[in-house]
Scaffold this motif. Sequence first.
Motif, short mmCIF file in Angstrom:
data_model
loop_
_atom_site.label_atom_id
_atom_site.label_comp_id
_atom_site.label_asym_id
_atom_site.label_seq_id
_atom_site.Cartn_x
_atom_site.Cartn_y
_atom_site.Cartn_z
N LEU A 146 0.76 -1.00 0.08
CA LEU A 146 -0.06 0.05 0.02
C LEU A 146 0.84 1.25 -0.03
CD1 LEU A 146 -2.52 -1.18 2.72
CD2 LEU A 146 -2.65 -1.56 0.20
N LYS A 147 0.78 2.32 -0.89
CA LYS A 147 1.48 3.51 -1.05
C LYS A 147 0.57 4.62 -0.80
CE LYS A 147 4.63 5.95 -3.66
NZ LYS A 147 5.43 6.02 -4.98
N LYS A 169 -3.67 7.10 -3.32
CA LYS A 169 -3.32 6.00 -2.52
C LYS A 169 -3.36 4.85 -3.55
CE LYS A 169 -4.32 3.16 1.52
NZ LYS A 169 -5.15 3.10 2.83
N TYR A 170 -2.34 4.13 -3.43
CA TYR A 170 -2.17 2.91 -4.29
C TYR A 170 -2.20 1.62 -3.45
CZ TYR A 170 -0.38 5.85 -8.28
OH TYR A 170 -0.19 6.65 -9.35
N VAL A 171 -3.36 0.66 -4.09
CA VAL A 171 -3.25 -0.51 -3.41
C VAL A 171 -2.93 -1.52 -4.44
CG1 VAL A 171 -5.07 -2.27 -2.85
CG2 VAL A 171 -5.20 0.04 -1.94
N SER A 197 -11.28 5.98 -1.82
CA SER A 197 -10.88 6.06 -3.24
C SER A 197 -9.35 5.67 -3.38
CB SER A 197 -11.24 7.29 -3.97
OG SER A 197 -11.08 7.18 -5.27
N VAL A 198 -9.13 4.82 -4.15
CA VAL A 198 -7.68 4.28 -4.26
C VAL A 198 -7.67 3.95 -5.79
CG1 VAL A 198 -7.68 3.39 -1.83
CG2 VAL A 198 -8.23 1.75 -3.91
N ARG A 238 -6.28 -4.12 3.68
CA ARG A 238 -4.82 -4.05 3.81
C ARG A 238 -4.25 -5.22 3.03
NH1 ARG A 238 -7.32 -5.87 8.84
NH2 ARG A 238 -6.89 -8.27 9.29
N ALA A 239 -2.90 -5.59 3.36
CA ALA A 239 -2.22 -6.77 2.67
C ALA A 239 -2.73 -7.91 3.32
CB ALA A 239 -0.60 -6.63 3.29
N GLY A 240 -2.78 -8.70 2.06
CA GLY A 240 -3.39 -10.19 2.66
C GLY A 240 -4.72 -10.35 2.20
N ASP A 241 -5.42 -9.06 1.99
CA ASP A 241 -6.94 -9.18 1.60
C ASP A 241 -7.12 -9.78 0.31
OD1 ASP A 241 -8.33 -8.42 3.96
OD2 ASP A 241 -8.11 -6.36 3.74
N ILE A 242 -8.40 -10.11 -0.08
CA ILE A 242 -8.61 -10.65 -1.32
C ILE A 242 -9.28 -9.47 -2.32
CG2 ILE A 242 -9.52 -12.59 -3.07
CD1 ILE A 242 -6.94 -13.24 -1.40
#
Length: 440
Positions: free
Chosen positions: A308-309, A316-318, A352-353, A377-381
């Motif tokens: 995530l950035k 915001k980047y996912v 919004s990402v 977050r990281a690990g989500d689908i």
Amino acid sequence: MRGTQTISASGHLVIGGVDTVELAREYGTPLYVYDTALIKERINQYKEAFAAYNGMDWQVAYASKAFSTIAILQLVNEFGLSLDVVSGGELYTALKAGFPAGRIHFHGNNKSDDELILALDANIGNVIVDNFYELERLEDLCAAKGREMEILLRVTPGVEAHTHEFIMTGHDDTKFGFNLDNGMADQAVQLALKAPHLILKGIHCHIGSQIFETEGFVRAIRVIFSYAEKWKRSFDFSMQVLNVGGGFGIRYTEEDHPLPVKNYIDSIVAVVTEECKARALSVPAVWIEPGRSIVGESGTTLYTVGALKDIPGIRKYVSVDGGMADNIRPALYQAHYEALCASRANEPADQSVAIAGKCCENGDVLIKKANLPESCRAGDILAVLCTGAYGYSMASHYNRLPNPAVVFVENGESQLVVRRESYDDLIRMDQPLKMFSSHE
């Protein structure tokens, strides 16, 4: 939610009665998931729309370039559809799937001799001839084999559909087909009628893709019939088949408003009937070639969220574990998609990402503005919706990324229909370097 999509008590996206988080756990990500119940429903919509016209001769041919695997072709065959292929590879896949060769139509603007020979040896239903070179080559190959082949001639009616310029194909400046207004089509009809081993059955046109109105089809059909009347009078050619192609739009985002299948078919049949009556011509068989509209909305691509950035005041980047290698459409022609957090589908999508892919390209962004939960977050689908057309079929090995697996789901069950590629698969065709000569 689309098709058989629901949300479970645990807040997970469910497709075809199967939890997408469990699918990701079992098969890995990225993962193409197809809701086969929705595919069947869409096929039946086309069949029912035509069946309403008693006495009308028709064919629905699945345009396999949208998504071509043995499993999907077997499913399509179960419903009695014909098949549109555009390469030797697609034809080979169809034959391996056991698809009846007599219901296969072969398209393409530059078919090789090997591809045409494969088609002739398989005794496919017909070839849609695209240019003078192919017309000559097909006649020569048929003569060499001592056999005949039924053909349609692809024409460009000069109609520009309201779609992206990269997927407009019916206007005059296109690589496809014989132009009507400059005499090319007239010449092609004459040559085809004189060819001893070719049987000219009719005319084909395709005006574009992702079309949300019927006016383009109506205009194209009227133009073709104005020439059909002349061909009947001048060459004694009666058009037995009119193939109006595909291009019927689907809903990728809330901004898309496709018509019901019945509306497209009703408009096409109405104008064909009207033109034949006005010009005292026999009503031809009406063929169509939907691809995207059969499989597009049934497909969902699952990804695992990684980095995530957050750039304050900008974006915001996912990032996910796929991208342009498994879905080139956003990078190729700015296609738009919708997404949701499949592992938190019951939570408000309040941020919004941008959904970024993992390829080493700044343009590898699947969705520039997607709404996801703040808790993502990281690990989500992550689920990107309506990826059933031109995702798997246009996938590449860019950055040496293996192609994802494909799973069909229905009635609470899942079936792996394409296994995930391994790193060994990526290098399977590579050959080690052998020095041609030594240099001191």
